[in-house]
Design a protein around this motif. Structure first.
Motif, PDB file in Angstrom:
ATOM      1  N   GLY A 104       0.831  -1.216   0.000  1.00 59.53           N
ATOM      2  CA  GLY A 104       0.000   0.000   0.000  1.00 59.53           C
ATOM      3  C   GLY A 104       0.860   1.258   0.000  1.00 59.53           C
ATOM      4  O   GLY A 104       0.530   2.263  -0.642  1.00 59.53           O
ATOM      5  N   VAL A 105       1.973   1.191   0.703  1.00 58.04           N
ATOM      6  CA  VAL A 105       2.867   2.356   0.791  1.00 58.04           C
ATOM      7  C   VAL A 105       3.562   2.579  -0.558  1.00 58.04           C
ATOM      8  O   VAL A 105       3.707   3.719  -1.019  1.00 58.04           O
ATOM      9  N   THR A 106       3.941   1.487  -1.204  1.00 55.23           N
ATOM     10  CA  THR A 106       4.565   1.623  -2.530  1.00 55.23           C
ATOM     11  C   THR A 106       3.555   2.211  -3.531  1.00 55.23           C
ATOM     12  O   THR A 106       3.933   2.970  -4.424  1.00 55.23           O
ATOM     13  N   ARG A 107       2.290   1.869  -3.355  1.00 53.58           N
ATOM     14  CA  ARG A 107       1.265   2.453  -4.261  1.00 53.58           C
ATOM     15  C   ARG A 107       1.269   3.979  -4.129  1.00 53.58           C
ATOM     16  O   ARG A 107       1.194   4.693  -5.129  1.00 53.58           O
ATOM     17  N   ILE A 108       1.367   4.475  -2.909  1.00 54.54           N
ATOM     18  CA  ILE A 108       1.387   5.940  -2.731  1.00 54.54           C
ATOM     19  C   ILE A 108       2.695   6.510  -3.289  1.00 54.54           C
ATOM     20  O   ILE A 108       2.704   7.515  -4.012  1.00 54.54           O
ATOM     21  N   LEU A 109       3.807   5.848  -2.960  1.00 54.16           N
ATOM     22  CA  LEU A 109       5.111   6.363  -3.410  1.00 54.16           C
ATOM     23  C   LEU A 109       5.205   6.394  -4.941  1.00 54.16           C
ATOM     24  O   LEU A 109       5.735   7.347  -5.525  1.00 54.16           O
ATOM     25  N   GLU A 110       4.664   5.366  -5.596  1.00 53.30           N
ATOM     26  CA  GLU A 110       4.675   5.350  -7.065  1.00 53.30           C
ATOM     27  C   GLU A 110       3.839   6.505  -7.615  1.00 53.30           C
ATOM     28  O   GLU A 110       4.197   7.135  -8.616  1.00 53.30           O
ATOM     29  N   THR A 111       2.721   6.766  -6.964  1.00 49.28           N
ATOM     30  CA  THR A 111       1.867   7.877  -7.415  1.00 49.28           C
ATOM     31  C   THR A 111       2.625   9.198  -7.303  1.00 49.28           C
ATOM     32  O   THR A 111       2.614  10.026  -8.236  1.00 49.28           O
ATOM     33  N   ILE A 112       3.318   9.375  -6.174  1.00 48.69           N
ATOM     34  CA  ILE A 112       4.086  10.618  -5.981  1.00 48.69           C
ATOM     35  C   ILE A 112       5.198  10.705  -7.034  1.00 48.69           C
ATOM     36  O   ILE A 112       5.419  11.752  -7.644  1.00 48.69           O
ATOM     37  N   ARG A 113       5.864   9.582  -7.263  1.00 47.77           N
ATOM     38  CA  ARG A 113       6.945   9.558  -8.282  1.00 47.77           C
ATOM     39  C   ARG A 113       6.390   9.953  -9.648  1.00 47.77           C
ATOM     40  O   ARG A 113       6.974  10.778 -10.361  1.00 47.77           O
ATOM     41  N   ASN A 114       5.234   9.387 -10.002  1.00 55.97           N
ATOM     42  CA  ASN A 114       4.652   9.687 -11.319  1.00 55.97           C
ATOM     43  C   ASN A 114       4.200  11.137 -11.432  1.00 55.97           C
ATOM     44  O   ASN A 114       4.087  11.672 -12.526  1.00 55.97           O
ATOM     45  N   LEU A 115       3.963  11.764 -10.275  1.00 55.63           N
ATOM     46  CA  LEU A 115       3.556  13.175 -10.304  1.00 55.63           C
ATOM     47  C   LEU A 115       4.772  14.108 -10.319  1.00 55.63           C
ATOM     48  O   LEU A 115       4.641  15.314 -10.160  1.00 55.63           O
TER      49      LEU A 115
END
Ligand code: NAP
Ligand code: GDD
Length: 344
Positions: A104-115
């Motif tokens: 779940g944490v990687t899902r948030i981190l990936e979203t931030i990275r993509n932004l």
């Protein structure tokens, strides 16, 4: 310009305290809640902040949902407090716990990275990662040795937070918080189980509190102090990891003794082979009994944190000592039991 924060896990203990803290600082606060079949905003109501936060629907299991919420709310800071946070449950639900607390944490981190690397990110890491601790007290350099699926999942997300900081330049902090409690603590955790149990005994609504390992030791602080540390980490120019703790440890047994004192009972202990009970020294009535079903397959026996880095770099210090914490919790539960109002 008004700063915006997104808090995942806003319906939990820390979510309520952090909401109040950020609102007082002038933040616009978005609170991510997962869909449940009944309303669970009781802590936000009791804290008096329910009308001041904007709730958005988000589950850490669903990356598309996470992406849409972060894109829509455009927060400056994300505080990831959401988790399957009960260690005991993690032995029965290891895969679910790993998914939410780890991936779940990687899902948030990936979203931030993509932004493109913003917003800033806070991860709710835990002293449970030290588990069978290699040294005492534990500091930022102490090796990890988690003892539960919860601790293992949180260790994965801790290192992912560090990795995304180092790989993608994200302002990502991991707060390694030791146990912190309050009158808003969940009923399954030992401190609240004891504080509510004592209030019920005082009001004649219960006779005995059944507990597991009385000898486990924890460094217990007050949640209200700990959310300030989360915010302080996010305000640093350079993101980093910090231990947050009081530097004092006590056993579950001692917590129970102190809580009993608040209702005017001095506990004495009686050990007969493997069975043990705590009784009132005046009446002889048993008020604590030991039930091995509360024991864990692998226990974290001793936690004691060294928060000197946070003291030095963040200027953070706890304001509430152990005795005040126990008294605060039992007194609030006494009020609730009298009024018949125990929601969480
Ligand atoms: P808590 O009271 O158990 O709150 C957990 C929150 O996570 C609740 O709002 C819960 O929502 C939410 N949640 C659970 N599964 C979710 C999912 N799949 N998607 C979205 N949200 C979900 O925990 P807490 O004591 O406030 O702790 C906050 C965080 O700090 C947790 O990550 C915990 O592991 C960590 N931590 C706590 C301590 C401590 O001593 N309190 C120490 C170190 C680290 P519902 O209301 O719907 O259940
Ligand atoms: N819950 C519970 N219930 N714990 C008991 C009981 C009981 O009846 N009897 C003894 N204990 C012992 C547990 O075995 C453990 O050693 C200790 O009391 C504390 O248990 P919890 O209050 O459930 O907290 P925890 O330390 O396992 O986990 C909490 O703190 C972590 C930080 O170290 C949670 O808030 C985690 O989310 C957090 O990461």
């Amino acid at each position: 310009m008004t700063k915006k924060a997104l808090i995942t896990g806003i319906t939990g203990q820390d979510g309520a305290y952090l909401s109040e803290f950020l609102l007082k600082k002038g933040y616009k606060v978005y609170g991510a809640v997962r869909r449940t079949s009944s309303i669970n905003t009781a802590r936000l109501s009791e804290m008096g902040v329910l009308d001041d936060v904007e709730l958005v629907s988000m589950d850490l299991a669903e990356i598309t949902n996470i992406q849409r919420v972060i894109e829509k709310t455009e927060p400056d800071e994300i505080y990831n407090l959401a988790a399957q946070s009960f260690v005991h449950t993690s032995y029965e639900q290891p895969i679910y716990t790993s998914d939410i607390d780890g991936i779940g944490v990687t899902r948030i981190l990936e979203t931030i990275r993509n932004l493109g690397g913003t917003p800033k990110f806070y991860q709710a890491s835990t002293s449970e990662m030290f588990g069978k601790a290699k040294e005492s007290p534990q500091n930022e350099d102490t090796p990890f040795y988690p003892r539960s699926p919860y601790g293992v999942a949180k260790l994965y997300s801790h290192w992912m937070t560090v990795n995304y900081r180092e790989s993608w330049g994200i302002h990502a902090c991991s707060g390694i918080l030791f146990n912190h409690e309050s009158p808003l603590r969940g009923l399954e955790f030992v401190t609240r189980k004891i504080s509510l149990g004592m209030a019920e005994i005082k009001n004649g609504k219960k006779d005995v509190i059944n507990l597991g390992n009385l000898n486990a030791e924890r460094d217990w602080g007050f949640a209200g102090d700990y959310v300030e540390a989360m915010w302080l980490m996010m305000q640093q120019e350079k993101s980093d990891d910090y231990i947050i703790a009081t530097g004092q440890t006590h056993s579950v047994r001692f917590f129970a003794e102190q809580a009993a004192k608040v209702i005017g009972i001095d506990i004495e202990w009686d050990i007969d082979g493997l069975s043990e009970r705590g009784f009132c020294n005046k009446t002889g009535k048993t008020i604590i009994s030991v039930d091995s079903s509360f024991n864990r397959p692998a226990e974290t026996e001793h936690l004691l944190g060294d928060a000197s880095k946070a003291q030095k770099e963040l200027g953070w210090n706890p304001s509430c000592d152990f005795e005040s914490l126990v008294t605060m919790m039992v007194e609030r539960d006494l009020e609730r039991v009298k009024k018949g109002l125990v929601w969480f």
